[in-house]
Design a protein around this motif. Structure first.
Motif, PDB file in Angstrom:
ATOM      1  N   PHE A   1       0.833  -1.205   0.000  1.00 43.49           N
ATOM      2  CA  PHE A   1       0.000   0.000   0.000  1.00 43.49           C
ATOM      3  C   PHE A   1       0.865   1.251   0.000  1.00 43.49           C
ATOM      4  O   PHE A   1       0.601   2.219  -0.733  1.00 43.49           O
TER       5      PHE A   1
ATOM      6  N   GLU B   1      -1.269   2.041   7.190  1.00 44.15           N
ATOM      7  CA  GLU B   1      -1.996   0.783   7.054  1.00 44.15           C
ATOM      8  C   GLU B   1      -1.849   0.017   8.355  1.00 44.15           C
ATOM      9  O   GLU B   1      -0.755  -0.031   8.937  1.00 44.15           O
TER      10      GLU B   1
ATOM     11  N   CYS C   1     -10.711  -2.902   4.394  1.00 43.62           N
ATOM     12  CA  CYS C   1     -10.856  -3.899   3.345  1.00 43.62           C
ATOM     13  C   CYS C   1     -10.122  -5.173   3.738  1.00 43.62           C
ATOM     14  O   CYS C   1      -9.421  -5.220   4.752  1.00 43.62           O
ATOM     15  N   GLU C   2     -10.291  -6.188   2.926  1.00 47.74           N
ATOM     16  CA  GLU C   2      -9.488  -7.401   3.026  1.00 47.74           C
ATOM     17  C   GLU C   2      -8.535  -7.438   1.845  1.00 47.74           C
ATOM     18  O   GLU C   2      -8.902  -7.060   0.732  1.00 47.74           O
ATOM     19  N   ARG C   3      -7.298  -7.854   2.101  1.00 49.05           N
ATOM     20  CA  ARG C   3      -6.333  -8.016   1.016  1.00 49.05           C
ATOM     21  C   ARG C   3      -5.331  -9.098   1.400  1.00 49.05           C
ATOM     22  O   ARG C   3      -5.171  -9.429   2.578  1.00 49.05           O
ATOM     23  N   ASP C   4      -4.655  -9.626   0.389  1.00 51.83           N
ATOM     24  CA  ASP C   4      -3.593 -10.588   0.636  1.00 51.83           C
ATOM     25  C   ASP C   4      -2.332  -9.830   1.025  1.00 51.83           C
ATOM     26  O   ASP C   4      -1.890  -8.941   0.291  1.00 51.83           O
ATOM     27  N   VAL C   5      -1.787 -10.155   2.176  1.00 52.99           N
ATOM     28  CA  VAL C   5      -0.575  -9.511   2.683  1.00 52.99           C
ATOM     29  C   VAL C   5       0.538 -10.545   2.675  1.00 52.99           C
ATOM     30  O   VAL C   5       0.463 -11.562   3.369  1.00 52.99           O
TER      31      VAL C   5
ATOM     32  N   ARG D   1      -4.295 -13.818   3.872  1.00 51.05           N
ATOM     33  CA  ARG D   1      -5.404 -12.871   3.811  1.00 51.05           C
ATOM     34  C   ARG D   1      -5.449 -12.053   5.084  1.00 51.05           C
ATOM     35  O   ARG D   1      -5.277 -12.580   6.189  1.00 51.05           O
TER      36      ARG D   1
ATOM     37  N   GLN E   1      -6.740   1.269   5.525  1.00 51.99           N
ATOM     38  CA  GLN E   1      -5.745   1.999   4.728  1.00 51.99           C
ATOM     39  C   GLN E   1      -6.147   3.473   4.691  1.00 51.99           C
ATOM     40  O   GLN E   1      -7.318   3.803   4.514  1.00 51.99           O
TER      41      GLN E   1
END
Length: 199
Positions: free
Chosen positions: A20, A131, A172-176, A185, A190
């Protein structure tokens, strides 16, 4: 705890920048002074230095910051580092073009004090890029503290950062995939916020 976590040759959160952050600074020109909070092993500070920013990395762990300096030398850049407990840390008012807070998880009272200083620490036109995991992250178990009170929500940020203009803000959800300890996940908040000109 953090010295013990970082006391390995491995960079436990990786050596590449937070995704991000990398996207958020892509159009920031010219580079200016950056304060990286809870910077750990230096991946974000070194990335910003490579882009021409003048970076101060602050963390409570001298072990982590020593690794940050090694990474900077390997990448051919220089960063400044400061060992400091954020509980008593003072941010110079109106001094920073950019403040970076990536997965900086603090007790609520400490976080509120720090965020109030962040809002004042930016120069007019300066930005905050943040973030962090939200309490929903506990269901994923892919990184972050095991305590919801150390996590962040967008409504709390709106109250803790008075005077800043929220340019981009979402949960949100995101792959980290940032090292061994942030992998999978994730549920995050952010934020890109700025101090208005003339404020």
């Amino acid at each position: 705890m953090w010295d013990q976590r970082y006391a390995t040759e491995e960079y436990v959160y990786g050596t590449e920048p937070n995704a991000f952050l990398a996207e958020a600074v892509a159009d920031l020109k010219p580079p200016g002074r950056v304060l990286c909070l809870a910077e750990g092993e230096g991946r974000n500070a070194v990335f910003l230095a490579q882009r021409g920013f003048d970076v101060l990395a602050v963390d409570a762990s001298g072990v982590g910051l020593a690794k940050a300096e090694v990474l900077a030398r390997q990448r051919g850049v220089r960063i400044a580092t400061e060992i400091a407990d954020l509980d008593g840390y003072s941010i110079e008012p109106g001094a920073w073009d950019l403040i970076v807070s990536i997965f900086c998880h603090l007790p609520a009272a400490m976080r509120r004090r720090l965020h109030a200083q962040v809002a004042q620490g930016l120069r007019p036109g300066g930005r905050l890029i943040l973030e962090a995991y939200t309490p929903a992250q506990l269901a994923f178990g892919t990184g972050g503290p095991p305590d919801a009170t150390l996590m962040v929500t967008l409504p709390s940020l709106r109250t803790e950062l008075p005077g800043l203009r929220f340019e981009w803000a979402r949960e949100c959800e995101r792959d980290v995939h940032e090292g061994r300890l942030h992998s999978g996940r994730g549920a995050v908040v952010q934020l890109i916020a700025s101090r208005p000109e003339g404020a």
